[in-house]
Design an enzyme around this catalytic site. Sequence first.
Site, PDB file in Angstrom:
ATOM      1  N   HIS A  83       0.833  -1.207   0.000  1.00  0.00           N
ATOM      2  CA  HIS A  83       0.000   0.000   0.000  1.00  0.00           C
ATOM      3  C   HIS A  83       0.869   1.259   0.000  1.00  0.00           C
ATOM      4  O   HIS A  83       0.696   2.149  -0.848  1.00  0.00           O
ATOM      5  CB  HIS A  83      -0.914  -0.020   1.231  1.00  0.00           C
ATOM      6  CG  HIS A  83      -1.797   1.180   1.378  1.00  0.00           C
ATOM      7  ND1 HIS A  83      -3.134   1.172   1.047  1.00  0.00           N
ATOM      8  CD2 HIS A  83      -1.545   2.443   1.820  1.00  0.00           C
ATOM      9  CE1 HIS A  83      -3.661   2.365   1.277  1.00  0.00           C
ATOM     10  NE2 HIS A  83      -2.710   3.158   1.753  1.00  0.00           N
ATOM     11  N   GLU A  84       1.801   1.331   0.941  1.00  0.00           N
ATOM     12  CA  GLU A  84       2.648   2.522   1.042  1.00  0.00           C
ATOM     13  C   GLU A  84       3.557   2.668  -0.173  1.00  0.00           C
ATOM     14  O   GLU A  84       3.837   3.784  -0.620  1.00  0.00           O
ATOM     15  CB  GLU A  84       3.476   2.479   2.333  1.00  0.00           C
ATOM     16  CG  GLU A  84       2.653   2.498   3.617  1.00  0.00           C
ATOM     17  CD  GLU A  84       1.720   3.701   3.726  1.00  0.00           C
ATOM     18  OE1 GLU A  84       2.022   4.761   3.137  1.00  0.00           O
ATOM     19  OE2 GLU A  84       0.678   3.575   4.394  1.00  0.00           O
ATOM     20  N   HIS A 106       1.873   4.574  -2.879  1.00  0.00           N
ATOM     21  CA  HIS A 106       2.024   6.032  -2.742  1.00  0.00           C
ATOM     22  C   HIS A 106       3.388   6.477  -3.282  1.00  0.00           C
ATOM     23  O   HIS A 106       3.490   7.490  -3.992  1.00  0.00           O
ATOM     24  CB  HIS A 106       1.914   6.439  -1.272  1.00  0.00           C
ATOM     25  CG  HIS A 106       0.534   6.435  -0.715  1.00  0.00           C
ATOM     26  ND1 HIS A 106      -0.526   7.081  -1.316  1.00  0.00           N
ATOM     27  CD2 HIS A 106       0.026   5.855   0.413  1.00  0.00           C
ATOM     28  CE1 HIS A 106      -1.616   6.919  -0.587  1.00  0.00           C
ATOM     29  NE2 HIS A 106      -1.313   6.176   0.461  1.00  0.00           N
ATOM     30  N   HIS A 120       3.530   6.534  -6.987  1.00  0.00           N
ATOM     31  CA  HIS A 120       2.751   7.678  -7.487  1.00  0.00           C
ATOM     32  C   HIS A 120       3.655   8.914  -7.539  1.00  0.00           C
ATOM     33  O   HIS A 120       3.642   9.680  -8.500  1.00  0.00           O
ATOM     34  CB  HIS A 120       1.556   7.921  -6.562  1.00  0.00           C
ATOM     35  CG  HIS A 120       0.493   8.807  -7.133  1.00  0.00           C
ATOM     36  ND1 HIS A 120      -0.633   9.167  -6.433  1.00  0.00           N
ATOM     37  CD2 HIS A 120       0.369   9.422  -8.342  1.00  0.00           C
ATOM     38  CE1 HIS A 120      -1.394   9.940  -7.177  1.00  0.00           C
ATOM     39  NE2 HIS A 120      -0.797  10.123  -8.336  1.00  0.00           N
TER      40      HIS A 120
END
Length: 700
Positions: A482-483, A486, A489
């Site tokens: 999940h991290e 980020h 991105h």
Amino acid sequence: MFACKGLIHLVKHRNLLWTLRRNVNTWSPVGAAFNTKPHRSLELFEKNVGLFGVPELTCPAGFQVATRAALQSTEHLLERACSSPPGVETVQCFDQLSDGLCKVADLADFIKVAHPDPEYREAAEKACIEIGTVVEKLNTNVELCRSLKNLLDNPKAVAQLDPDTRRVAELFMFDFEISGIHLDDKLRKEAVGLHVKLLDLNNEFLIGSHMPNRISKSVIPNHLHVHFASEGSFFQVGGLHADSPDDLLREIAYRIYLYPNADLMECLEELLKCRYKLAKLVGYESYGHRALKGTMAKTPETVMSFLQLLTDKLSHRTAKDFQMMKDMKKKLNPRNSELMPWDHPFLSGVLRAERYNIEPSLYSPYLSLGACMEGLNNVFSQLYGVSLMSEHPGAGEVWSEDVRKLAVVHDTDGLLGYIYCDFFHRQDKPHQDCHFTIRGGCWSQETGQYQLPVVVLMLSLPHPTKSAPTLLTPGMMENLFHEMGHAMHSMLGRTHYQHVTGTRCATDFAEVPSILMEYFATDYRVISQFARHYESGKPMPESMVARLCESKKVCGAADTQLQIFYAVLDQIYHSKPQKRSTTEILKEMQEKFYGLPYTPNTAWQLRFSHLIGYGAKYYSYLMSRAVAYMVWKQCFLQNPLNRDMGERYRREMLAHGGAKEPMLMVEGMLQRRPTLEDFVDALVSELNPNFETFLMDSEN
């Protein structure tokens, strides 16, 4: 004699040594970097390069030097921005202003919570305050605003701006407007005063929401004393103990931890009043309307429609989930079978464990940290042509010796940026998984090159031991993916302006890339490439992955309904003022949107710390999940490692940061504009069971 003792020691531990050698030798370089302790060469004769390679930050006093330099640059850029003729140079000056201040403030914002040295933390805190004061002044600088307004009011000049430049100009103008720049002197001073007051109230509530409650030891049954921290004749209750199998412990913790604090209640009531007053002052119907401008949802009315429709579609499943929990509670405790709010997390976990054997200790040996990093590297390489390369940080570059530095390198574009991995638990480190932007990517006017993004990923993982590398539970592994969503991105965005780089986008879009990575983390075709036992090298069985995926759907409707309740509460709090207390609102919304009874003399809203960072935007997680699931199902489910689809995803969704309307990015990826019903159907569809798993379980 010494040689003999050494030989005996070697023979005694030959199996362990063989295993460690095998692990190191068979991992990829990035896997090996995380499955072995970092080898720090003696830095006595190395030049200190400063934190993150910033030369001023070789000592705490360097923050003052960096801040002073940023403020001097700000004065020069301010003069340029106010004097330049309307055009693209105006927007460039604004972005350079923002970039110069953010490069100090964002770095300091991280160091003040993460650095183990209190002197560094204190210096970083001072830098944040000083930069924050300047930002507030800039947001109310009439002359600076006028230069931007002259541009946006000039049709000829606006027509010559490219779409990204125009959007950035409009976003800067929005920052001015919410600060009350367009008001007369008296009202503008009132707006500034409300801003200052809100900073204090936000901080007070955030601190208070995490403070433990105290209760006399005599009130707590003796057999439960071991569960609470002692303070003289009192116990401190600092959490809900939600996963405890002891019904009484969960109930006591719930009632005490959520017992209302009068001062904090007053703080929250005043905070919500000030937010509403400020929103009205600058021209919005409510704080919610102000907060949702520029998001996918756009208005509070759309958010409430989304949440109500989702509630209606889930109602039957939610009722079934609660009935299952009630039956389980009756089975475990026949004398007290009424389902209460403190039962939900524990009983849903019991039901998952009973239906699927998902004991974390069964999974962890297959999920060493190095293996998971290797898996991420494989995914990024196959989807985007990007590799994670371990680099040795310079002297003084990192704040803890166990921080790893990764260079993100593209096959043809070269170096894209840096990720600092602060993954391991240490004293005084925040216990939260999060992504920090240290430096935003943008085109640098000064160097004529792209300013590479720098981010930190913070986790709180256990340290490796002498006999094993760091082993992750499935939940830890998903959080890592999940991290890293980020982080990528931030890395893959290639925006011209840092104001809209990477994760600097609408809140209800920002979680899409990170949630999408969770689907990769639970797909066997992806997991099979990296999840192997750290000792035997055997791959994780497909049936284990399938059970894990299906277990998440157990009580999934009730879990989603709880999130809906929180999101609704957030919306109501940030709508027009209610002639009732926040607790009365909570009681009504809990009955309407959750279903489990409100417990008298509790105030859960005082623990709702998301009201600060996610005020009026708590729904964002649900909406982002809906988009992520649609993207996964339509674009990656058939082949999760399809390079063409990966490139399309980068081109349509990751590359733009916040420089493009979020719904346009979603539309570009899905090749259609999703409706509110599509969002709801995606979340409902995600909870559907996979019957192949039941067949697989019956065969095993």
